[in-house]
Write a protein that holds these residues in place. Sequence first.
Motif, PDB file in Angstrom:
ATOM      1  N   LEU A   1      -0.454  17.749 -11.602  1.00  8.11           N
ATOM      2  CA  LEU A   1      -0.010  19.067 -11.170  1.00  8.11           C
ATOM      3  C   LEU A   1       0.842  19.732 -12.249  1.00  8.11           C
ATOM      4  N   SER A   2       1.698  18.946 -12.875  1.00  3.21           N
ATOM      5  CA  SER A   2       2.547  19.464 -13.946  1.00  3.21           C
ATOM      6  C   SER A   2       1.708  20.008 -15.087  1.00  3.21           C
ATOM      7  N   THR A   3       0.649  19.270 -15.420  1.00  3.14           N
ATOM      8  CA  THR A   3      -0.249  19.709 -16.495  1.00  3.14           C
ATOM      9  C   THR A   3      -0.955  21.011 -16.127  1.00  3.14           C
ATOM     10  N   ALA A   4      -1.448  21.077 -14.880  1.00  2.00           N
ATOM     11  CA  ALA A   4      -2.178  22.268 -14.446  1.00  2.00           C
ATOM     12  C   ALA A   4      -1.287  23.506 -14.436  1.00  2.00           C
ATOM     13  N   ILE A   5      -0.034  23.336 -13.994  1.00  2.71           N
ATOM     14  CA  ILE A   5       0.877  24.478 -13.897  1.00  2.71           C
ATOM     15  C   ILE A   5       1.372  24.926 -15.263  1.00  2.71           C
ATOM     16  N   GLU A   6       1.650  23.965 -16.147  1.00  2.00           N
ATOM     17  CA  GLU A   6       2.270  24.288 -17.430  1.00  2.00           C
ATOM     18  C   GLU A   6       1.282  24.528 -18.565  1.00  2.00           C
ATOM     19  N   ALA A   7       0.006  24.204 -18.367  1.00  2.00           N
ATOM     20  CA  ALA A   7      -0.970  24.291 -19.463  1.00  2.00           C
ATOM     21  C   ALA A   7      -1.032  25.699 -20.053  1.00  2.00           C
ATOM     22  N   GLY A   8      -1.182  26.703 -19.183  1.00  2.00           N
ATOM     23  CA  GLY A   8      -1.256  28.079 -19.663  1.00  2.00           C
ATOM     24  C   GLY A   8       0.008  28.529 -20.348  1.00  2.00           C
ATOM     25  N   ARG A   9       1.148  28.128 -19.801  1.00  2.00           N
ATOM     26  CA  ARG A   9       2.428  28.519 -20.384  1.00  2.00           C
ATOM     27  C   ARG A   9       2.623  27.875 -21.756  1.00  2.00           C
ATOM     28  N   ARG A  10       2.237  26.622 -21.877  1.00  2.00           N
ATOM     29  CA  ARG A  10       2.348  25.927 -23.172  1.00  2.00           C
ATOM     30  C   ARG A  10       1.457  26.581 -24.218  1.00  2.00           C
ATOM     31  N   GLN A  11       0.245  26.956 -23.809  1.00  2.00           N
ATOM     32  CA  GLN A  11      -0.669  27.605 -24.751  1.00  2.00           C
ATOM     33  C   GLN A  11      -0.112  28.950 -25.200  1.00  2.00           C
ATOM     34  N   LYS A  12       0.505  29.670 -24.253  1.00  2.00           N
ATOM     35  CA  LYS A  12       1.107  30.958 -24.592  1.00  2.00           C
ATOM     36  C   LYS A  12       2.247  30.761 -25.584  1.00  2.00           C
ATOM     37  N   GLN A  13       3.046  29.707 -25.390  1.00  2.00           N
ATOM     38  CA  GLN A  13       4.137  29.421 -26.317  1.00  2.00           C
ATOM     39  C   GLN A  13       3.598  29.082 -27.703  1.00  2.00           C
TER      40      GLN A  13
ATOM     41  N   PHE B   1       0.828  -1.203   0.000  1.00  3.53           N
ATOM     42  CA  PHE B   1       0.000   0.000   0.000  1.00  3.53           C
ATOM     43  C   PHE B   1       0.869   1.263   0.000  1.00  3.53           C
ATOM     44  N   ILE B   2       1.920   1.274   0.848  1.00  2.00           N
ATOM     45  CA  ILE B   2       2.807   2.445   0.919  1.00  2.00           C
ATOM     46  C   ILE B   2       3.486   2.667  -0.440  1.00  2.00           C
ATOM     47  N   THR B   3       3.988   1.584  -1.032  1.00  2.00           N
ATOM     48  CA  THR B   3       4.655   1.699  -2.343  1.00  2.00           C
ATOM     49  C   THR B   3       3.663   2.161  -3.412  1.00  2.00           C
ATOM     50  N   ALA B   4       2.420   1.656  -3.337  1.00  5.29           N
ATOM     51  CA  ALA B   4       1.401   2.055  -4.310  1.00  5.29           C
ATOM     52  C   ALA B   4       1.106   3.550  -4.208  1.00  5.29           C
ATOM     53  N   MET B   5       1.065   4.076  -2.980  1.00  7.84           N
ATOM     54  CA  MET B   5       0.818   5.511  -2.795  1.00  7.84           C
ATOM     55  C   MET B   5       1.961   6.337  -3.385  1.00  7.84           C
ATOM     56  N   LEU B   6       3.196   5.885  -3.155  1.00  8.76           N
ATOM     57  CA  LEU B   6       4.344   6.593  -3.725  1.00  8.76           C
ATOM     58  C   LEU B   6       4.338   6.524  -5.250  1.00  8.76           C
ATOM     59  N   LEU B   7       3.989   5.350  -5.769  1.00  5.12           N
ATOM     60  CA  LEU B   7       3.897   5.209  -7.224  1.00  5.12           C
ATOM     61  C   LEU B   7       2.766   6.074  -7.777  1.00  5.12           C
ATOM     62  N   LEU B   8       1.675   6.204  -7.012  1.00  4.07           N
ATOM     63  CA  LEU B   8       0.554   7.029  -7.446  1.00  4.07           C
ATOM     64  C   LEU B   8       0.986   8.492  -7.570  1.00  4.07           C
ATOM     65  N   ILE B   9       1.861   8.936  -6.671  1.00  5.52           N
ATOM     66  CA  ILE B   9       2.392  10.296  -6.768  1.00  5.52           C
ATOM     67  C   ILE B   9       3.177  10.453  -8.065  1.00  5.52           C
ATOM     68  N   GLU B  10       3.954   9.422  -8.407  1.00  5.15           N
ATOM     69  CA  GLU B  10       4.802   9.479  -9.601  1.00  5.15           C
ATOM     70  C   GLU B  10       4.002   9.460 -10.899  1.00  5.15           C
ATOM     71  N   ILE B  11       2.967   8.601 -10.954  1.00  3.96           N
ATOM     72  CA  ILE B  11       2.278   8.380 -12.232  1.00  3.96           C
ATOM     73  C   ILE B  11       0.975   9.161 -12.360  1.00  3.96           C
ATOM     74  N   LEU B  12       0.517   9.816 -11.263  1.00  2.00           N
ATOM     75  CA  LEU B  12      -0.750  10.534 -11.369  1.00  2.00           C
ATOM     76  C   LEU B  12      -0.695  11.937 -10.765  1.00  2.00           C
ATOM     77  N   VAL B  13      -0.301  12.055  -9.487  1.00  6.36           N
ATOM     78  CA  VAL B  13      -0.377  13.346  -8.796  1.00  6.36           C
ATOM     79  C   VAL B  13       0.552  14.371  -9.433  1.00  6.36           C
ATOM     80  N   VAL B  14       1.847  14.040  -9.548  1.00  4.09           N
ATOM     81  CA  VAL B  14       2.808  14.978 -10.142  1.00  4.09           C
ATOM     82  C   VAL B  14       2.474  15.269 -11.607  1.00  4.09           C
ATOM     83  N   PRO B  15       2.138  14.256 -12.426  1.00  7.00           N
ATOM     84  CA  PRO B  15       1.752  14.577 -13.811  1.00  7.00           C
ATOM     85  C   PRO B  15       0.569  15.524 -13.913  1.00  7.00           C
TER      86      PRO B  15
END
Length: 574
Positions: free
Chosen positions: A178-190, A162-176
């Motif tokens: 967040l990355s999309t939300a933060i960079e979406a506007g900047r990418r569109q501007k580019q 369960f602990i490893t699954a939560m850490l993997l979930l951060i890697e494959i879902l949470v960070v991606p």
Amino acid sequence: MWKKDTWVKPYLKQYKFLLVTVLFLGVCTIFCGAALMFTSGYTIDKSATHPFNILLIYPAILLTRAFGIGRPVFKYVERLRSHNWVLKVTSKLQTRLYKTVETDAAFFTEKYRTGNLLGLLAEDINHLQNLYLRTVFPTVVGVLLAIVVTLGLGYFDWWFAFITAMLLLIEILVVPLLSTAIEAGRRQKQKTYKDQLYTQLTDNILGVNDWILAGNQQQFQDNVQQKVQLLNQSKLHSNHFRWCRDFLLQVVLAGIFITLMFFASYRLTGSVEQANYTAAFVLAVSPVGEAILPISQGFEEYPLYKDSIQRLNDLQPTVQDLPKQAHLDPQQFQNLKINNLQFEYDADSPVLIKDFQQNLHRGQKLALIGPSGTGKTTLLQLVNGDLQPQKGSVTLNDINVRTLRDEQRNLFSFLNQQPFLFNTSIMNNVRLGNPHKSDEEVKQALKAVHLQELIESLPDGYETNVTEAGARFSGGEQQRIALARILLQDAPIVLLDEPTVGLDPITENELLNTIFTVLKDKTIVWVTHHLQGINHVDQVIFLNHGKIEMQGNPKQLYQDNQHFQELYKMDQGL
């Protein structure tokens, strides 16, 4: 968007078995990498306990070799198959895009600005290609790997799983995400900056002579430099964000290592035999980073892919309601008749052509003169059937030109202000007019337009490369090469859209003499901006606000029409 998508889903279905194979090979690659580290760790630990028989570690050594070979082999095959899959899909997409644009060519420049059009052609198809390579493949492989790791640990201890699954979930879902939300506007501007740069660069390059003549070279540079700086600044912020994001992913990956170290120490130290697996379990997670770290990058770029998919799905060709197609032998053409044409681009646009009519017999020449925006070029598009009038018709031998769309290439040739010459030999450029003609016939066409002496004086002769857009040759020489292409095509009707614009008076006069000499037996409709060479035509028409303001034989008009006399003297500088 996905429910109505016709650019991605059809090809996912068409090549689904190849896609499944690619994903399976991707999982096998990561599995071999993890197994290689696992067997290596086991071999090291087992050897450190001084086994009394080499056979106790020999199977692990063999497996290490097998997985060591299997990993690059699976990786190589996976790359081959994935690129094969992507190239097949991209080829279909490019062909479809070309057909869509080609079908709607007459209206395309009315619907899209240059920057958006170039962005569509240059980037959107590549975005879809990257959608598979950088988002779909890594995400699916990463998710499958996370499931395998979680289930594998769950076999021993569900708490650590369960602990490893939560850490993997951060890697494959949470960070991606967040990355999309933060960079979406900047990418569109580019993307917006790039579209604007495409437009500015196109305008600047096409108008470079005007910039230089006006002495505004610095403004020429500043127009683009400002946007380039904004784009680079935005990219710099994106690079800094990605560095921070990747560092966070590495920290989370280190957390997975630490979790597995605790797991191994807790569950695999009950005996010396179990302890041999400690390093094996910890080392086996190291290839995980290779599979899951690219997921965030793929997610971050997804808004661009989504926009590209939306743009492509919005790109629908104008459905032309063509009547049943007919056939007309080019050799049998005798008469071109324009019957009371009326045309406007849409209900909000002014009437561009109104009640225009004309009758041309085979071999006759007609010149259209008038201010810019009076519909001269539009009239050419109506004549060859590219545009459909709201009223009236164009007929060849009393056959509506709209029923001859399939015969268009055989009936019409076209020479405009800047004919495109490809980056290949002179022979290949001319042979585009008719690929079935022999080398000797190509050379005869070039001789007819007075290029033989020039070409034969070149080191490579007829195989001389014209370079991109024909830059190796002068404007008049480019037009002569295009004219030779028309001669090879041998269509009975030739449409000329100001082919001498930008040429000096001497070159213009020589080119016009050549055009009307080599095309003496052709029916010609010639759009021109002044009266140079007007003596070559049988009829001249002055258009103004879509209506015929004056028409007649140029010689007769010069004798009888004072307005024509004044225009002719002004044009000649008399």
